[in-house]
Design an enzyme around this catalytic site. Sequence first.
Site, mmCIF file in Angstrom:
data_model
loop_
_atom_site.group_PDB
_atom_site.id
_atom_site.type_symbol
_atom_site.label_atom_id
_atom_site.label_comp_id
_atom_site.label_asym_id
_atom_site.label_seq_id
_atom_site.Cartn_x
_atom_site.Cartn_y
_atom_site.Cartn_z
ATOM 1 N N TYR A 1 0.847 -1.193 0.000
ATOM 2 C CA TYR A 1 0.000 0.000 0.000
ATOM 3 C C TYR A 1 0.883 1.244 0.000
ATOM 4 O O TYR A 1 1.960 1.253 0.607
ATOM 5 C CB TYR A 1 -0.881 0.041 1.253
ATOM 6 C CG TYR A 1 -1.824 -1.121 1.429
ATOM 7 C CD1 TYR A 1 -3.189 -0.980 1.192
ATOM 8 C CD2 TYR A 1 -1.352 -2.365 1.858
ATOM 9 C CE1 TYR A 1 -4.063 -2.045 1.375
ATOM 10 C CE2 TYR A 1 -2.224 -3.436 2.043
ATOM 11 C CZ TYR A 1 -3.571 -3.263 1.800
ATOM 12 O OH TYR A 1 -4.435 -4.313 1.987
ATOM 13 N N HIS B 1 -6.323 1.789 -1.203
ATOM 14 C CA HIS B 1 -6.303 0.387 -1.601
ATOM 15 C C HIS B 1 -4.872 -0.010 -1.976
ATOM 16 O O HIS B 1 -4.069 0.827 -2.398
ATOM 17 C CB HIS B 1 -7.225 0.157 -2.798
ATOM 18 C CG HIS B 1 -8.679 0.350 -2.492
ATOM 19 N ND1 HIS B 1 -9.448 -0.622 -1.893
ATOM 20 C CD2 HIS B 1 -9.510 1.418 -2.703
ATOM 21 C CE1 HIS B 1 -10.691 -0.182 -1.746
ATOM 22 N NE2 HIS B 1 -10.758 1.053 -2.226
ATOM 23 N N LYS C 1 -5.165 -4.708 -9.287
ATOM 24 C CA LYS C 1 -3.803 -4.531 -8.816
ATOM 25 C C LYS C 1 -2.816 -4.884 -9.921
ATOM 26 O O LYS C 1 -3.170 -5.543 -10.895
ATOM 27 C CB LYS C 1 -3.543 -5.384 -7.565
ATOM 28 C CG LYS C 1 -4.554 -5.111 -6.459
ATOM 29 C CD LYS C 1 -4.255 -5.836 -5.198
ATOM 30 C CE LYS C 1 -5.446 -5.774 -4.245
ATOM 31 N NZ LYS C 1 -6.033 -4.447 -4.080
#
Length: 237
Positions: free
Chosen positions: A145, A153, A187
């Site tokens: 993070y 997020h 991601k």
Amino acid sequence: MGTRWKSKDAQAEALAYPMSDIVSKLRDFLLQSIAYGMLSEHSVILVAVEAKSFHLFHRACFSQTREDTERIVLSLYEAFYLCYSLKCLTIVDQDKSTMDVGDIWLYMKSKEPRFPEFYKAYCHLRSRNWVVRPGLQYGGDFVVYRHHPSLVHSEYVVIVSSVGVNGRLRVWSDYYCTIRLCLGVAKTLLVLSINKNNQGSVTPSCLDLYGVEEQTVTRWIPEQSREDQSIVQKENN
């Protein structure tokens, strides 16, 4: 993927309170306190820590427990980072005898066979002010993070690879499946290749000789790389 803040004020709060400053305050606190860590299988339990100071560990993201619990439990990577890299935490064994860094190193290697490589990756990220958490739920070794998880997020799923060793990403299909999983949770895949440079792992001083190569891997989408057909036709006319 870019940074995805959890609220409109989250980015401003992160800028006002950089993670480097928060970790520095935690280090100062530990240097002045009588707190110490006690080994407990695959974790380290903090002892003699006042409850009112628990928030420092949680703000700095050094804890495997929720903020409303009655104790602080560190992962082996977190504990060794505070002990070896930041030099602010004493660790004792079950008999409450203070352990030197060499003995701590051997203990952690006995619990995690790839501890040297994984710790090098953890330290590499943490020293650059990324918050590093376990990545099992996303199919990785770590997830990172930009700031505290309550504000933002995670951006990267991290897989640790050792140069010269067949790891999880052996063939292209391994990459493809992992990238698809990362895309599903918004991601980016970050592969950290640890090069031991023919060094052993007898003492933690070997970490200074290890190299780290960063590689982000994303999916190539042909449709996004094609020329705009309408522009091409207009130019041809």
